[in-house]
Scaffold this active site. Structure first.
Site, PDB file in Angstrom:
ATOM      1  N   SER A  49     -35.673  78.605 -44.081  1.00  0.00           N
ATOM      2  CA  SER A  49     -34.582  79.578 -44.049  1.00  0.00           C
ATOM      3  C   SER A  49     -34.497  80.385 -45.344  1.00  0.00           C
ATOM      4  O   SER A  49     -33.997  81.510 -45.344  1.00  0.00           O
ATOM      5  CB  SER A  49     -33.250  78.876 -43.816  1.00  0.00           C
ATOM      6  OG  SER A  49     -33.044  77.918 -44.846  1.00  0.00           O
ATOM      7  N   GLY A  76     -34.878  75.797 -41.096  1.00  0.00           N
ATOM      8  CA  GLY A  76     -34.949  74.383 -40.768  1.00  0.00           C
ATOM      9  C   GLY A  76     -36.335  73.777 -40.861  1.00  0.00           C
ATOM     10  O   GLY A  76     -36.492  72.559 -40.787  1.00  0.00           O
ATOM     11  N   ASN A 106     -36.348  71.002 -46.707  1.00  0.00           N
ATOM     12  CA  ASN A 106     -35.843  70.350 -45.490  1.00  0.00           C
ATOM     13  C   ASN A 106     -36.573  69.055 -45.154  1.00  0.00           C
ATOM     14  O   ASN A 106     -36.272  68.430 -44.138  1.00  0.00           O
ATOM     15  CB  ASN A 106     -35.980  71.298 -44.283  1.00  0.00           C
ATOM     16  CG  ASN A 106     -35.091  72.510 -44.401  1.00  0.00           C
ATOM     17  OD1 ASN A 106     -33.965  72.425 -44.881  1.00  0.00           O
ATOM     18  ND2 ASN A 106     -35.618  73.654 -43.973  1.00  0.00           N
ATOM     19  N   ASP A 194     -23.405  78.494 -49.875  1.00  0.00           N
ATOM     20  CA  ASP A 194     -23.158  77.137 -49.351  1.00  0.00           C
ATOM     21  C   ASP A 194     -23.871  76.109 -50.223  1.00  0.00           C
ATOM     22  O   ASP A 194     -24.115  74.986 -49.791  1.00  0.00           O
ATOM     23  CB  ASP A 194     -23.624  77.015 -47.897  1.00  0.00           C
ATOM     24  CG  ASP A 194     -25.120  77.273 -47.744  1.00  0.00           C
ATOM     25  OD1 ASP A 194     -25.780  77.639 -48.761  1.00  0.00           O
ATOM     26  OD2 ASP A 194     -25.644  77.135 -46.636  1.00  0.00           O
ATOM     27  N   HIS A 197     -28.190  78.069 -49.594  1.00  0.00           N
ATOM     28  CA  HIS A 197     -28.759  79.373 -49.256  1.00  0.00           C
ATOM     29  C   HIS A 197     -28.282  80.444 -50.221  1.00  0.00           C
ATOM     30  O   HIS A 197     -27.132  80.436 -50.651  1.00  0.00           O
ATOM     31  CB  HIS A 197     -28.395  79.760 -47.818  1.00  0.00           C
ATOM     32  CG  HIS A 197     -28.979  78.817 -46.809  1.00  0.00           C
ATOM     33  ND1 HIS A 197     -28.227  77.854 -46.169  1.00  0.00           N
ATOM     34  CD2 HIS A 197     -30.241  78.684 -46.342  1.00  0.00           C
ATOM     35  CE1 HIS A 197     -29.016  77.171 -45.339  1.00  0.00           C
ATOM     36  NE2 HIS A 197     -30.244  77.653 -45.431  1.00  0.00           N
TER      37      HIS A 197
END
Lengths: 230, 377
Positions: A49, A76, A106, A194, A197
């Site tokens: 991402s 992801g 991830n 967040d 990101h």
């Protein structure tokens, strides 16, 4: 360094199972394969991402689109998923001069050594398929507002990459992690909305050194400079 | 039995018809050009070949091997004696279009060459490249003359004006530039905002240029006033190529939406939509006299159409037939849809709006008539 004999689970190509039932992962992969048929990219971005989101911001249009870049980021994805995609059509018909690889944050089921090994395996695959291309591996950024175990894991991955990647002649490592850490070790939501990101501001921090590096690589064509005209 | 065309009719034409259907390329066709004698058509393809097709059914086609990578553009010299081709292999080849397939090759650029264009006198040629430059060469001996180096990204297309005095070019840097050939200066820059133009050309009069854009639009600019004259948002995919009819009244466009469209430049409207390719239409060109046009696509096909612009057709009730299949039956159906039905609807709408305005004005005047005595002058 992972030897050929050990099976590194982070270096096993795997597609993503459609658990939610809407087939989105496969739709995106299929679209990327189609883009290989139509495009003539000089730069290929591939990863998770962190890569995918970049295309949604102005920075992409300003700095990377003009370089004839394709974005094959998929939210992801782990190193396993990126490996699978690259082996299943996302490198067909294209001959980019540079590949930007950004993946690994991830890989929750793998150790830092395994993740670094997975990234190196992808870089190796890219070099095999595109012998003339430079591979720019981006370091994993810190995550979480405050120091935490995932930050340490990502930092370890970066440390390992820094020492392993030079063995692949065409690979370069670019790590801008320090730009995101404040003196008290915290990360600002201005940079990561967040705490994972990047915001447009966050991408600007990354984009400048990355763009400089890409331009340097793209303009670096000693063989062509010597070509005679008539 | 033909009734004479009424001057009130908007488009007294019969529909374009498909005449020939050439198969032979083994990958996307990238470029097409007619020779001046109209007997031959040259095409280039991603399969790295140049092919020369003959309009006479009995004559076989030639395939020219030589380029090491995709051919990006082909053009006949004005005399028809040579065909120039450009390629991703960074070279230009000049072929004699005969069975012998003699060719001269020269390395012109340091990256993919996108386009070649002969000057009207056949003495010089322009090439444009991903190396961001446009170069001028002599045709004889391929001597390099000079470079135009202001673009900041791939130069997709560069063309001489009809009098060879100006050059127009378009680039992935989102600009379209006009250059003076003598002074070598860039005299004007048009800037795109959404996408970029992948093809440009001069109108036969030399007074304006048309640009085919990746943002799906076709735009016409006046090169003297630098104003945009017309804007056609008619396609639903990138517009890859266009060609002016030599008479100057029509423009044909080729798009990734798999259609070609014929635009009436005088009326400023869409005249025809042509279906025939499966997949993107990558290139289109009118013959020098304008009575034919040819198109190529990602379906590897080369189609040749008869324009039929000169013929009038009679119709019993004054309304044209909506669509007409290809006259020569081919294995694939092609359809030219006359857009006049849409125009008739638009005219009716226009009438309604005009009526509405008149009614409104009438009411306003009536109201003002009552107020006048009270108004201050």
């Amino acid at each position: 360094m992972m030897s050929g004999g050990d099976l590194n689970p982070a270096a096993v190509p795997l597609p993503v199972e459609d658990r939610q039932g809407d087939g989105r992962w496969m739709s995106q992969h299929t679209r990327f394969v189609q883009e290989c048929k139509d495009g003539e990219p000089e730069v290929l971005f591939v990863g998770d991402s962190m890569v995918q989101l970049m295309e949604q911001y102005e920075i992409w249009k300003e700095m990377f689109s003009p370089l004839h870049a394709l974005n094959f980021g998929l939210a992801g994805d782990t190193t396993c998923n990126v490996l699978w995609r690259l082996q299943n059509g996302e490198l067909e018909n294209i001959r980019p001069k540079v590949v930007v690889l950004w993946v690994g944050t991830n890989n929750h089921d793998h150790t830092a050594e395994q993740v670094a090994g997975g990234i190196v395996a992808i870089a190796q695959l890219l070099t095999n398929r595109l012998p003339k291309a430079k591979i720019v591996v981006l370091g994993l950024l810190p995550r979480g507002e405050q120091p935490n175990p995932l930050r340490e894991k990502n930092a370890t991955v970066n440390r390992l990459l820094r020492s392993w990647l030079p063995r692949l002649g065409q690979a370069l490592f670019l790590d801008v992690s320090n730009e995101f850490l404040h003196s008290d070790g915290s990360i600002s939501s201005q940079d990561m909305f967040d705490y994972l990101h990047l915001t447009p501001t966050g991408y600007n921090t990354l984009a400048k050194p990355l763009s400089d590096l890409l331009l340097q690589i793209l303009e670096e064509t000693p063989e062509e400079r010597r070509a005679s005209l008539v | 039995e033909k009734t004479p065309c009424s001057s009130r009719m908007n488009s007294p034409f019969s529909d374009p018809t498909l005449e020939r259907h050439f198969k032979g390329h083994r990958h996307t066709v990238t470029s097409v050009d007619f020779s001046c004698n109209m007997k031959q058509i040259a095409t280039g393809s991603v399969d790295s070949c140049v092919m020369i097709w003959n309009m006479k059914p009995q004559m076989r086609a030639y395939r020219f091997d030589g380029h090491k990578e995709a051919v990006t553009c082909v053009q006949f010299s004005p005399s028809g004696h040579l065909v120039a081709s450009t390629s991703r292999d960074k070279t230009i080849r000049l072929w004699v279009p005969s069975m012998k397939a003699d060719s001269t090759v020269f390395r012109a650029h340091t990256a993919t060459v996108r386009c070649v264009n002969f000057s009207g006198d056949g003495q010089t040629m322009l090439t444009s490249s991903d190396d961001k430059t446009i170069k001028l060469w002599t045709v004889h001996r391929q001597k390099f003359l000079f470079s135009f180096t202001q673009h900041m990204n791939w130069v997709r297309c560069a063309k001489f004006s009809p009098d060879d005095g100006l050059i127009v070019s378009c680039s992935d840097d989102k600009t379209i530039k006009l250059w003076d050939k003598k002074s070598r200066e860039c005299v004007h820059t048009f800037t795109e905002h959404a996408g970029y133009a992948s093809y440009v050309d001069f109108h036969p009069s030399g007074t304006c240029i048309a640009a085919a854009s990746t943002d799906t639009s076709v735009k016409i600019w006046d090169i003297r006033t630098h104003k945009m004259l017309q804007h056609y948002p008619v396609h639903s995919g990138a517009v890859n190529s266009l060609s002016f009819h030599p008479g100057g009244n029509f423009l044909i466009t080729a798009s990734s939406d798999s259609t070609m469209k014929i635009l009436d430049l005088v009326e400023g409207k869409l005249l025809y939509t042509l279906h025939g390719h499966q997949g993107a239409v990558t290139c289109v060109a009118f013959s020098r006299a304008g009575d034919y046009f040819s198109s190529g696509g990602s379906d590897e096909q080369v189609l040749v159409w008869k324009s039929n612009f000169d013929e009038c057709i009679e119709s019993s009730n004054g309304v044209k037939s909506q669509c007409k299949s290809a006259a020569s039956s081919q294995s694939r159906p092609t359809v030219s849809i006359l857009e006049q039905r849409l125009t008739l609807t638009e005219d009716k709408l226009k009438e309604c709006l005009e009526n509405q305005m008149e009614i409104g004005l009438h009411l306003q005047n009536r109201d003002e008539g009552r107020r006048w005595p009270n108004q201050h002058c």
